[in-house]
Design a protein around this motif. Structure first.
Motif, short mmCIF file in Angstrom:
data_model
loop_
_atom_site.label_atom_id
_atom_site.label_comp_id
_atom_site.label_asym_id
_atom_site.label_seq_id
_atom_site.Cartn_x
_atom_site.Cartn_y
_atom_site.Cartn_z
N ALA A 195 39.90 -12.98 -14.82
CA ALA A 195 39.16 -12.33 -15.91
C ALA A 195 38.04 -13.23 -16.42
N GLU A 205 34.53 -4.22 -22.14
CA GLU A 205 35.86 -4.85 -22.27
C GLU A 205 36.88 -4.18 -21.35
N TYR A 206 36.81 -2.85 -21.23
CA TYR A 206 37.81 -2.16 -20.41
C TYR A 206 37.70 -2.53 -18.94
N GLN A 209 39.79 -5.51 -18.67
CA GLN A 209 41.18 -5.05 -18.76
C GLN A 209 41.65 -4.49 -17.41
N GLU A 213 44.84 -5.79 -15.22
CA GLU A 213 46.02 -4.95 -14.94
C GLU A 213 46.13 -4.61 -13.45
N PRO A 224 51.47 -4.18 -17.80
CA PRO A 224 51.30 -5.05 -18.97
C PRO A 224 52.59 -5.10 -19.79
N SER A 228 47.18 -4.61 -23.43
CA SER A 228 46.27 -5.74 -23.24
C SER A 228 45.17 -5.72 -24.31
N VAL A 230 41.54 -7.00 -25.08
CA VAL A 230 40.32 -7.61 -24.54
C VAL A 230 39.26 -7.40 -25.61
N VAL A 242 43.02 -2.85 -29.44
CA VAL A 242 43.36 -2.35 -28.09
C VAL A 242 42.39 -1.28 -27.60
N ASN A 244 39.35 -1.75 -26.60
CA ASN A 244 38.76 -2.36 -25.40
C ASN A 244 37.60 -1.54 -24.84
N ILE A 256 41.18 -12.70 -24.92
CA ILE A 256 42.05 -11.89 -24.04
C ILE A 256 43.49 -12.28 -24.31
N ALA A 258 46.84 -11.06 -22.92
CA ALA A 258 47.41 -10.18 -21.89
C ALA A 258 48.49 -10.91 -21.12
#
Ligand code: GLY
Ligand code: MN
Ligand code: MN
Length: 430
Positions: A195, A205-206, A209, A213, A224, A228, A230, A242, A244, A256, A258
């Motif tokens: 990451a 951000e996603y 993520q 994941e 997770p 998570s 982010v 969350v 993200n 982060i 996670a």
């Protein structure tokens, strides 16, 4: 992998402690349903710890005083018409063989078969948990036993939570459990390292993520361990951010938090770094205070130390750092006592980690501190959060604008060893 022999040993250990009592454990009831769609089933951790059985609608009974059956299970029977919808079941016959039960019944026979394991027990061990429906089932049986007590002169007069016996066991991780945790943490370390390489200004951000994941599942994790986080820029000041969904900017920090769940054992790791590769001077200063707080807090993780010393140490370093910046002022003792640092640091410095992310077990024993022991795993996760709306406690200095929007947390998973500690998540740089 946790072998059947280990589950057997756990049950033996538990039964030695309950003596003439009977203990009842219930599985997580079923998957979460949202309008006929089933979401992930997650087994109850206590139930899993003593059985290794990963299906819903099941009950485990430990009755060491019973003449024939010490370990009894109630499970969903094999029923193809149901399995075709909801997935494979182990069934009654295979459960006996596979999980080492002395007797296994279909769950529909619970009311009929359970009383024989309770009638002669001196005490009933059951934790009145969140599962209201099953609490009622246990209470109903207890009332029936009470009604028949005069005739028999036996039956459990006392009800005790299983927590006080089981949770101290769960808190000390066996070598096999530590292997599982190391695996969860190794996968999570890989995800964090990727990451950090992957994140760059302009991405969302996603997307970070998704990378994280993806690595979790690629390496056999269940997914997770918790949603998570982010969080770029000022989002880093929201502890359980969350959404993200923001685009990351050159000047942003990225926090982060996670970790994956591997065979139900969890990792919980946080790193904070600059998206563009360079800290601003303010970000760097805050980061270094948190890093130092974490370094000193981790140094407190050793057998014989009170658990609370980890938090107390972190708080002191954070306060001294904020005082040096002019963000806190006055007497340190008073700042601690009156929690004047709380607008910047509002959570505890860690928690037990294991089958649950916030794992079971106490943090304090009444007046006495909880003393750290080898085999425990704790997170150490100090942070500082100076959000856009953070308000200092009355009488404390106002916050200059340049500090706002900075949130930093650094979290590692730390094993208490006989000689001190081992930082299990050291593979992610700080
Ligand atoms: N990620 C949950 C926690 O840090 O406690
Ligand atoms: Mn944590
Ligand atoms: Mn965390």
């Amino acid at each position: 992998m946790i072998l059947q022999i280990e589950y057997h040993q756990r049950r033996e250990q538990l039964m030695a402690k309950i003596g003439k009592g009977t203990a009842i454990f219930h599985s997580a009831p079923t998957s979460v349903m949202h309008n006929t769609v089933e979401y992930n089933f997650r087994q109850d951790s206590d139930f899993y710890y003593i059985t290794g059985f990963n299906e819903p609608k099941a009950v485990a009974v430990l009755a060491p005083h019973h003449e024939e059956h010490h370990f009894v299970m109630f499970v969903q029977p094999k029923e193809w018409e149901k399995e075709v919808w909801s997935g494979y079941r182990t069934g009654v016959e295979a459960a006996k063989e596979k999980y080492g039960a002395d007797e296994v019944y279909p769950i529909a026979e619970l009311d009929e078969k359970l009383p024989q394991y309770l009638e002669k027990a001196e005490r009933l061990y059951y934790h009145m948990g969140r599962d209201r429906h099953f609490n009622d089932v246990v209470i109903k049986h207890w009332q029936q036993l009470m009604a028949g007590y005069p005739k028999r002169g036996t039956g459990p007069m006392a009800l005790e939570s299983t927590n006080t016996i089981l949770h101290p066991m769960r808190q000390l991780k066996s070598p096999a459990e530590l292997e599982m945790m190391r695996q969860a943490i190794a996968i999570s370390v890989k995800a964090h390292n990727h990451a950090r390489e992957f994140a760059q200004p302009g991405l969302y951000e996603y997307q970070v993520q998704a990378e994280i994941e993806h690595i979790f599942r690629q390496h056999g994790a269940l997914g997770p361990a918790y949603p998570s986080i982010v969080a770029s820029g000022a989002n880093s000041c929201i502890l359980h951010y969350v959404e993200n969904n923001q685009q990351m900017q050159e000047q942003d920090l990225l926090l982060i938090d996670a970790g994956c769940s591997y065979g139900y054992y969890n990792a919980d790791i946080t790193r904070t770094f600059p998206v563009g590769g360079h800290f601003t001077p303010e970000q760097k200063i805050i980061y270094e205070i948190v890093l130092e707080a974490q370094r000193q807090a981790i140094a407190q993780v050793k057998p014989g130390n009170p658990y609370s010393q980890i938090h107390d140490t972190a708080v002191l370093v954070l306060i001294e750092g904020l005082m040096a910046l002019g963000l806190l002022a006055g007497d340190v003792e008073e700042i601690i006592k009156e929690e004047k640092y709380k607008p910047y640091y509002m959570h505890r410095t860690g928690h037990w980690l294991g089958l649950d992310v916030h794992d079971c077990g106490v943090y304090q024993q009444g007046e006495n501190p909880l003393i750290l022991q080898p085999g425990q795993v704790v997170t150490v996760e100090p942070g500082l959060y100076i959000g856009s709306e953070t308000k200092p406690v009355e009488g404390q200095p106002e916050i200059p604008e340049r500090w706002r929007g900075i949130g930093v947390r650094i979290e590692d998973d730390v094993l208490v060893t006989s000689s001190g500690h081992e930082v299990l998540s050291a593979g992610v740089p700080k």
